[in-house]
Design an enzyme around this catalytic site. Structure first.
Site, PDB file in Angstrom:
ATOM      1  N   ARG A  91      13.572   2.503 -36.328  1.00 50.97           N
ATOM      2  CA  ARG A  91      14.078   1.242 -36.606  1.00 50.97           C
ATOM      3  C   ARG A  91      12.736   0.535 -36.785  1.00 50.97           C
ATOM      4  O   ARG A  91      12.123   0.357 -35.741  1.00 50.97           O
ATOM      5  CB  ARG A  91      14.888   0.796 -35.667  1.00 50.97           C
ATOM      6  CG  ARG A  91      15.495  -0.411 -35.852  1.00 50.97           C
ATOM      7  CD  ARG A  91      14.734  -1.800 -35.419  1.00 50.97           C
ATOM      8  NE  ARG A  91      15.500  -2.841 -35.221  1.00 50.97           N
ATOM      9  CZ  ARG A  91      15.118  -4.122 -35.091  1.00 50.97           C
ATOM     10  NH1 ARG A  91      13.734  -4.149 -34.392  1.00 50.97           N
ATOM     11  NH2 ARG A  91      15.475  -5.385 -35.018  1.00 50.97           N
ATOM     12  N   ASP A 145      10.637  -2.998 -36.945  1.00 55.91           N
ATOM     13  CA  ASP A 145      10.875  -4.287 -36.560  1.00 55.91           C
ATOM     14  C   ASP A 145      10.373  -5.360 -37.794  1.00 55.91           C
ATOM     15  O   ASP A 145       9.041  -5.078 -38.189  1.00 55.91           O
ATOM     16  CB  ASP A 145      10.299  -4.463 -35.313  1.00 55.91           C
ATOM     17  CG  ASP A 145      10.747  -6.231 -34.827  1.00 55.91           C
ATOM     18  OD1 ASP A 145      11.615  -6.372 -34.438  1.00 55.91           O
ATOM     19  OD2 ASP A 145       9.665  -6.933 -34.336  1.00 55.91           O
ATOM     20  N   GLU A 201      14.396  -3.664 -40.051  1.00 53.02           N
ATOM     21  CA  GLU A 201      15.062  -5.080 -39.940  1.00 53.02           C
ATOM     22  C   GLU A 201      14.497  -6.117 -40.672  1.00 53.02           C
ATOM     23  O   GLU A 201      13.582  -6.792 -40.445  1.00 53.02           O
ATOM     24  CB  GLU A 201      14.773  -5.802 -38.474  1.00 53.02           C
ATOM     25  CG  GLU A 201      15.532  -6.838 -37.918  1.00 53.02           C
ATOM     26  CD  GLU A 201      14.539  -7.937 -37.031  1.00 53.02           C
ATOM     27  OE1 GLU A 201      15.135  -8.910 -36.744  1.00 53.02           O
ATOM     28  OE2 GLU A 201      13.353  -7.769 -37.331  1.00 53.02           O
ATOM     29  N   HIS A 220      21.378  -7.578 -30.502  1.00 50.74           N
ATOM     30  CA  HIS A 220      20.537  -8.242 -29.442  1.00 50.74           C
ATOM     31  C   HIS A 220      19.986  -9.301 -29.950  1.00 50.74           C
ATOM     32  O   HIS A 220      19.355 -10.275 -29.349  1.00 50.74           O
ATOM     33  CB  HIS A 220      19.433  -7.361 -29.053  1.00 50.74           C
ATOM     34  CG  HIS A 220      18.182  -6.913 -29.793  1.00 50.74           C
ATOM     35  ND1 HIS A 220      18.684  -6.439 -31.308  1.00 50.74           N
ATOM     36  CD2 HIS A 220      17.096  -6.980 -30.014  1.00 50.74           C
ATOM     37  CE1 HIS A 220      17.724  -5.923 -31.988  1.00 50.74           C
ATOM     38  NE2 HIS A 220      16.642  -6.531 -31.277  1.00 50.74           N
ATOM     39  N   ASP A 221      20.061 -10.074 -31.283  1.00 49.13           N
ATOM     40  CA  ASP A 221      19.650 -11.047 -31.674  1.00 49.13           C
ATOM     41  C   ASP A 221      20.837 -12.117 -32.417  1.00 49.13           C
ATOM     42  O   ASP A 221      20.316 -13.177 -32.882  1.00 49.13           O
ATOM     43  CB  ASP A 221      18.748 -10.812 -32.972  1.00 49.13           C
ATOM     44  CG  ASP A 221      17.429 -10.169 -32.761  1.00 49.13           C
ATOM     45  OD1 ASP A 221      16.942 -10.369 -31.558  1.00 49.13           O
ATOM     46  OD2 ASP A 221      16.788  -9.325 -33.396  1.00 49.13           O
TER      47      ASP A 221
END
Ligand code: NOJ
Ligand code: CA
Ligand code: CA
Length: 710
Positions: A253, A255, A283, A353-354
């Protein structure tokens, strides 16, 4: 999927050619595409996202000093580690839910100091310091390897978070951080933001997020922004990810992909795919549910999938905004299906988580969360579940949304719903690879059909808390018969009858009800569901998933060229990208009986090994509204096709180039003489002008090359 076209009947190969390819190896099980050996395709998987620090403390010995470790402080380390994850894999919490992949926090060594601006430690993993070492709070390389091996032994793939955009915070307002965003390689310091003789970092103030360019080269809130196209940084990121790939991980994943150039990332991905046919998703943080030009371009051309924020925002709106309808949700499904070349390869979610947890935005409405899980697990895309939300955990903005998992209760309703639907994705390929068609819709209700070959899934969701609706008479692709709810009535569903005319018999979809009915009937002709990776160079391994490929080896065609087959099973084929082809190629399968599959046409063959190149254009004037592009005689620069020229190129970064000077970071083949031209377009993409030819020559590592230097 837009680019999966209907079969063609053209016979392209003689029987003799087919026979020369011969048979391969012993028979492999029919569900080979959904096993851990298929690292390229996660469409049959359900990912469980774990903030490593907040899941389970399996080893108190690595918790570190009380400066950074304090389980009562939401901004400090809480002790969770890879041993804890391993323990929960072993005790069946994840497998019991049907989870077949985990995404863990970035494993690399982080800054181990407290952020003076808010008292936070790097428990989240986004403050990389030495990408060749482990975060000691999470464990050692042995602990990491043990977690990966344990996961694989239980049929679980492992994804790591990875953040090559930046190191740690170097400054925040007037505060300067003692480590200065330093980057280390296996213990050796390479540089830091204010001591950067080798230009490892970008030196721009905080991004104001005003333009794509601004977001790439400026820092995000003082996080020391890496100059990814610097040869040292480029090599560093290629080598460090190999270190983690070498430990057997299955996916990455990435970032903050919106904050790094497309060219550098494509070059890095190509290097990854040369050695590892793994799944990579990025992301690209996006609010709202509509497309953005730069994001859509990235998702379709970078070679990596994206986290599907449009899907997440749509489901969150369904249960928080009373005027947002099921029809609106369906419109997002249709828009993404047409805008994304590989919609079933994007990673869907409902919280992370954001953003505040789902139970928080719905004020603890459990039915809303349960329905959201059902939508997530039966929709196109790879579902990603955020740890703890299955326990109805609450939490608003960061760090409240990153609490310790409240319990490991395997009897919550959400846990049970997930444990019914996640395994279904492995049984019914309509859920993994199928298209989506609405069969019955109003503001509160959606009944949608997923279909792939002869696999069919019907999903019915009524979010009204008071009204029942009769969906009798609806046409579906389910054959005549009686179907049991795959949720076993957990969400109120019952038996569905399909009458002789193919219509749903009387069925009352009660207020708050959700039901899923499926059938699996294998197709008689080969069906490609997924091809991964979707970019690569000749020789790379590529996986093709789907069904009815047959037990006997047939052919995989890239255009008219047959690829070397290294594995052939009924649901998974592995091949090497053939030599001598470049650019986008159609991929199709011909089984041993001569039947042709549908065509996958989103595979891009790159010219050779890739390097990142910063192309510079100095002193070039344009009129207001005109944009500049670069085209060249390699696939990476659009193969001389003006409509495929790369750009619009940039001219607004103080420390790199400002108008009338321009620059653009691209991925190019190594050691190649390239003839290129500048292309002027208007804001609508109309071509206004093309320049004379310029010749550039690439070497074997990252470089800055001038197209025009005066
Ligand atoms: C996105 C991550 O998900 C977020 O949590 C992090 O703070 C930023 N990127 C910076 O790494
Ligand atoms: Ca620990
Ligand atoms: Ca950046």
């Amino acid at each position: 999927m837009l680019r999966i076209k209907n079969r063609t009947k053209k016979a392209l190969f003689s029987l003799a050619t087919i026979l020369t390819l011969g048979l391969l190896g012993p028979g492999v099980s029919a569900s080979e595409n959904s096993g851990v050996s298929n690292k390229a395709d996660f469409s049959t998987d359900t990912i469980y996202q774990i903030l490593t620090d907040r899941f389970k403390d399996g080893n108190a010995g690595n918790n570190g000093s009380s400066d950074v470790y304090d389980p009562s402080n939401p901004r400090k380390y809480h002790g969770g580690d890879w041993q804890g994850v391993t323990d929960k894999i072993n005790d069946g919490y994840l497998t019991g839910m049907g989870i077949s992949a985990i995404w863990v926090s970035s494993p690399v060594e982080n800054l181990d100091l407290i952020d003076p601006s808010n008292g936070s430690a790097a428990y989240h993993g986004y403050w990389g310091r030495d990408f060749f070492k482990t975060n000691s709070h999470f464990g050692t390389f042995d602990d990491f390897k043990n977690m990966v091996d344990t996961a694989h032994s239980k049929g679980i793939k492992v994804v790591i978070d990875f953040a090559p955009n930046h190191t740690s915070t170097a400054e925040y307002g007037n505060l300067q951080f003692p480590d200065d965003g330093a980057l280390y390689k296996d213990g050796v310091k390479l540089g830091s933001l204010r001591n950067d003789p080798n230009n490892l970092f970008n030196h721009e103030p905080w991004t104001d997020f005003s333009t794509y360019e601004n977001g790439i080269y400026h820092s995000m809130y003082g996080l020391a922004d890496l100059n990814n196209v610097n040869p040292t940084v480029d090599t560093y990121m290629k080598e460090s990810i190999q270190k983690w790939l070498g430990m057997g991980i299955d996916g990455i994943r990435v970032d903050a992909v919106k904050h790094m150039s497309l060219g550098w990332q494509k070059n890095w991905l190509s290097d990854i795919y040369e050695k590892n046919n793994v799944f990579v998703f990025g992301e690209w943080f996006a609010g709202g549910t509509s497309g953005e030009a730069d994001m859509n371009k990235f998702v379709n051309t970078s070679g990596m999938s994206l986290l599907d924020f449009r899907f997440a925002n749509s489901v969150r709106s369904l249960y928080t905004n009373p005027s947002y309808t099921m029809g609106d949700f369906y419109s997002v499904l249709k828009a993404t299906e047409s805008e994304y070349n590989e919609v079933s390869d994007q990673v869907t979610f409902i919280d992370n988580h954001d953003m505040p947890r789902f139970s928080t935005i719905t004020n603890g409405n459990d039915t809303a969360l349960n329905q959201a899980y059902a939508l997530l697990l039966t929709s196109r895309g790879v579902p990603n579940l955020y740890y703890g939300s299955e326990q109805y955990a609450k939490g608003g903005e960061d760090p409240q949304n990153r609490g310790d998992i409240p319990s490991f209760n395997n009897t919550t309703k959400a846990y049970k719903i997930i444990s019914k639907l996640a395994p279904l994705r492995k049984q019914n390929q309509a859920l993994a690879y199928g298209g989506t068609e609405e069969r019955w819709v109003n503001n509160d209700v959606i009944v949608y059909e997923r279909k792939f070959g002869n696999d069919v899934a019907i999903v019915a969701v009524n979010k009204s808390q008071s009204q029942n609706f009769n969906i009798g008479g609806t046409l579906t692709s389910l054959p005549t018969g009686i179907y049991k709810d795959k949720l076993d009535g957990l969400m109120g569903g019952g038996q569905l009858t399909i009458d002789k005319s193919g219509k749903v018999g009387s069925y009352e979809l009660k207020a708050g009800q959700t039901a899923v009915w499926t059938v699996e009937n294998k197709s008689t002709e080969p069906q490609i569901g997924n091809v991964g990776a979707s970019i690569g160079i000749s020789g790379n391994e590529i996986s093709i998933s789907g069904q009815a490929f047959g037990a006997q080896t047939g052919q995989v065609l890239f255009g008219n060229t047959a690829a070397n087959v290294t594995l052939w099973t009924d649901t998974l084929i592995k091949v090497n990208v053939p030599d001598g082809l470049v650019g986008y190629q159609n991929i199709a399968i011909r089984n041993s009986n001569g039947a042709l599959s549908n065509t996958f046409n989103n595979f891009e063959i790159l010219s050779d090994k890739q390097i990142p190149v910063r192309l510079m254009v100095n002193n070039f004037n344009t009129n207001l509204g005109e944009e500049l592009y670069i085209v060249g005689d390699v696939a990476e620069l659009g193969m001389n096709k003006l409509e495929d020229a790369v750009g619009p190129i940039f001219n607004g970064t103080e420390s790199i180039a400002k108008y009338p000077n321009w620059f653009y970071d691209v991925n190019l083949p190594v050691n190649k003489t390239i003839t290129c031209r500048l292309v002027k377009k208007d804001g609508q993409g109309n071509i206004l002008w093309t320049s004379n030819s310029y010749v550039i020559k690439t070497g074997d590592k990252a470089a800055t090359l001038y197209i025009k230097d005066k």
